[in-house]
Each structure stands twice: as C-alpha cells, then as structure tokens.
Design a protein around this motif. Structure first.
Motif, short mmCIF file in Angstrom:
data_model
loop_
_atom_site.label_atom_id
_atom_site.label_comp_id
_atom_site.label_asym_id
_atom_site.label_seq_id
_atom_site.Cartn_x
_atom_site.Cartn_y
_atom_site.Cartn_z
N ALA A 168 0.83 -1.21 0.00
CA ALA A 168 0.00 0.00 0.00
C ALA A 168 0.86 1.26 0.00
O ALA A 168 0.56 2.24 -0.70
N GLN A 169 1.94 1.24 0.77
CA GLN A 169 2.84 2.39 0.79
C GLN A 169 3.52 2.60 -0.56
O GLN A 169 3.70 3.73 -1.00
N GLY A 170 3.87 1.48 -1.21
CA GLY A 170 4.47 1.57 -2.53
C GLY A 170 3.53 2.17 -3.56
O GLY A 170 3.95 2.95 -4.43
N LEU A 171 2.26 1.82 -3.46
CA LEU A 171 1.27 2.40 -4.36
C LEU A 171 1.15 3.91 -4.14
O LEU A 171 1.11 4.70 -5.09
N GLY A 172 1.08 4.31 -2.88
CA GLY A 172 0.92 5.73 -2.58
C GLY A 172 2.10 6.56 -3.02
O GLY A 172 1.93 7.71 -3.47
N SER A 173 3.30 6.01 -2.91
CA SER A 173 4.50 6.75 -3.29
C SER A 173 4.77 6.74 -4.78
O SER A 173 5.57 7.54 -5.28
N GLY A 174 4.12 5.82 -5.50
CA GLY A 174 4.38 5.68 -6.93
C GLY A 174 5.52 4.75 -7.25
O GLY A 174 5.90 4.60 -8.41
N GLU A 175 6.10 4.11 -6.23
CA GLU A 175 7.17 3.13 -6.47
C GLU A 175 6.64 1.99 -7.33
O GLU A 175 7.36 1.45 -8.16
N ILE A 176 5.40 1.59 -7.08
CA ILE A 176 4.67 0.69 -7.96
C ILE A 176 3.36 1.38 -8.32
O ILE A 176 2.96 2.36 -7.68
#
Length: 320
Positions: A228-236
């Motif tokens: 979820a954190q990766g989605l929010g940051s745009g990493e994924i």
C-alpha cells in the motif's frame, strides 16, 4: 459452514486479545479463576495488562486497545504488529521456553492454526458470556474450545491513480506488458497465507495467472502494508493483493481499490496467554467490530481464530 472457511464480511477493528498466567519478569503468578464472570474480571484487573501480537493494521489494533481499555478500566493493552513470518516463530519460542511476552497472537497461517487446535498445547479453554451470544455462532466459530474466529479481511486490486487514472477493471489488467516492473506483490517465502493466495489466483482467475504475472517482473514486498505504501509513493502503480485502501484515500493518497469477484481473504488466528485477561479479551472480541467500507462484495473472507497460549498459564500454575 466450514469452521476453517467461515466467510466474514469485513475486517473488524476489534481483534481478540487474551490473557493468561504470566511467566515474564515482574508478573505476579496466579492460576485461572473458578467462579463467576465478575470473579474473572476482578482477577484480570489484578493482573493489569495484556499484550497482543497481530498482523492486522496498526489503526485496527489501536481501536482494539481503546475499546478494550474503555470496557475494562484498569487493564492496559499493548501490541506488536508483524507478519506471520516474524510472529509465528516468536510465539513458538515463547511457548517452548515457558517465558512468554505475548498474551494474544493473531496469525493467518492455516497450517499453524490447525496444529495449534489439534495439539491443544498452546491454549486454555475459551470462556466468556459473549461466546454464547446467538449472533456470534459458537458452533461454527470456536475450534476445539481452544481457538475462535474474530474478524475478517479481503484483499483486492489496487493502483496509483496518478499513473493509472482509469484504474483497473479486472485481474487480467495487471498482466499488461506496459506494467512490467511496476506491479507489487507480497513475498510468499515462509508465508503460508500468501502462498495460498497465489494458488487462489490460479484456481479462480486463470490457470496460469501466477506465471503470467511473474513475467511482468513484479516488485516483491514483505507485506500488504508495504504494498500500500508503494502504491501511494508511486514506487509501484498496481497490485493484485492489497487491503481496502479506505484510510489511504481519506488521507489524500493517490490510490484506488477494487474488489474482484471472486476475491481472496487470508485466515488469521490470535493466541492467548494469561488466563484471566485472556478470557476477558476473548469475550470482548466477538462482540466488538468496526467494518471498513468497501465497494465490492467478496465471496471469501478472512478466517480468524483465537487461542489462549498455555505456556504462560502452565508456568503460572506450577509457580504456585
């Protein structure tokens, strides 16, 4: 309805918390109380605290703490949030040593749940008036009088709305070549529930779904909160396996979420230790819930069980 596959509607904010005889430093040794529920409550207040291990969202666990402490003033709740890979070995070690820290353990590992229920070595019996509430359904929610179902979770598709403003409509969207290297998944190594989820993809979405997803070279994360954190940051920018992103959306994160049909939900099991506090928290959890909002119905929910560890209570008894 199967004990192990009971379908629940949503993730409750009240995880089970249990208490039993303490073996760790500074605790006062007492055995389980025989008597009325008021006697159990009084003994639990003498013990004074309960410690929870859980894989649930930290905000859910904070709600458990607040709700329990409001219901039973004088007993404080502490918790450690971690994955099965982190917490199950810790619980096993505490059980073997007889010097436990955790009073309640929530896990999503079905093999671990079955072993604990079959052995009966980790838990004391489920006790509390709430278990006899018809709305709870004791016959299908309590396993061997040692573990009990408490809550539910459903995982679905998530995406970054900045990168994918049109969102995702189906699991097959994640197989698009343009998403190569931009999809996130949870590492299944040593994580039985995640392994089950990948098998679910192949059984229910497409026979070769996992292999096709692997061809898109997904980024691997240790758990769904990290996804979820990766989605929010745009990493994924996309994932097939993340919790409902209601909190993230309310906080302004650029994320979207969709529940496919069918969807998958993991099993979760808490473990209990000290007898009096455990009984109270167990009794508290079946009647306490705060389901998150979600946009799509799910066929399969989280399997959640609670059990009360015997390592601390047995040591507690022998110390008298």
């Amino acid at each position: 309805m199967s004990t192990w596959c009971r379908t629940l509607a949503a993730l409750t904010s009240a995880a089970a918390v249990g208490l039993s005889a303490a073996c760790s430093g500074g605790a006062t040794a007492t055995g389980p109380v025989s008597g009325t529920w008021d006697d159990v409550v009084a003994a639990a207040k003498d013990e004074g605290s309960v410690y929870l291990y859980s894989s649930q969202h930290p905000e859910n666990l904070a709600s458990v703490k607040a709700g329990f402490e409001a219901t039973y003033p004088g007993i404080t709740v502490e918790f450690t949030r971690g994955s099965d890979v982190e917490l199950n070995p810790r619980v096993d070690a505490e059980h073997k040593s007889g010097r436990g820290i955790g009073d309640v353990h929530m896990t999503t590992d079905p093999a671990w749940i079955r072993a604990a229920a079959d052995s009966g070595e980790y838990s004391v019996n489920v006790v509390g008036p709430s278990f006899d509430n018809p709305d709870y359904g004791r016959d299908t929610s309590v396993v061997n009088d040692k573990l009990f179902l408490t809550s539910a979770a459903v995982l679905g598709l998530g995406w970054n709305t900045t990168a994918l403003p049109d969102g995702l409509d189906s699991p097959e969207d994640l197989l698009a070549p343009e998403l190569r290297g931009r999809v996130g998944v949870v590492n299944p190594a040593g994580f039985a529930a995640v392994t089950d989820q990948f098998r679910f993809f192949d059984r229910n979405w497409s026979p070769d779904y996992t292999d096709e997803l692997a061809q898109n070279e997904p980024r691997v994360y240790p758990g769904v909160l990290a996804v979820a954190q990766g989605l929010g940051s745009g990493e994924i920018i996309a994932t097939p396996m993340v919790q409902p992103l209601v909190r993230e959306q309310e906080a302004g994160a650029p994320v979207g979420w969709f529940r496919p049909d069918p969807a998958w939900g993991p099993p979760t099991t808490p473990m209990f230790s000290r007898p009096h506090r455990t009984r109270m928290q167990r009794n508290f959890s079946p009647t306490s819930s705060s389901p998150p909002r979600a946009s799509r119905r799910c066929r399969r929910g989280t399997r959640v069980c609670c059990r009360t560890s015997r390592s601390r209570s047995d040591a507690h008894r022998t110390s008298h």
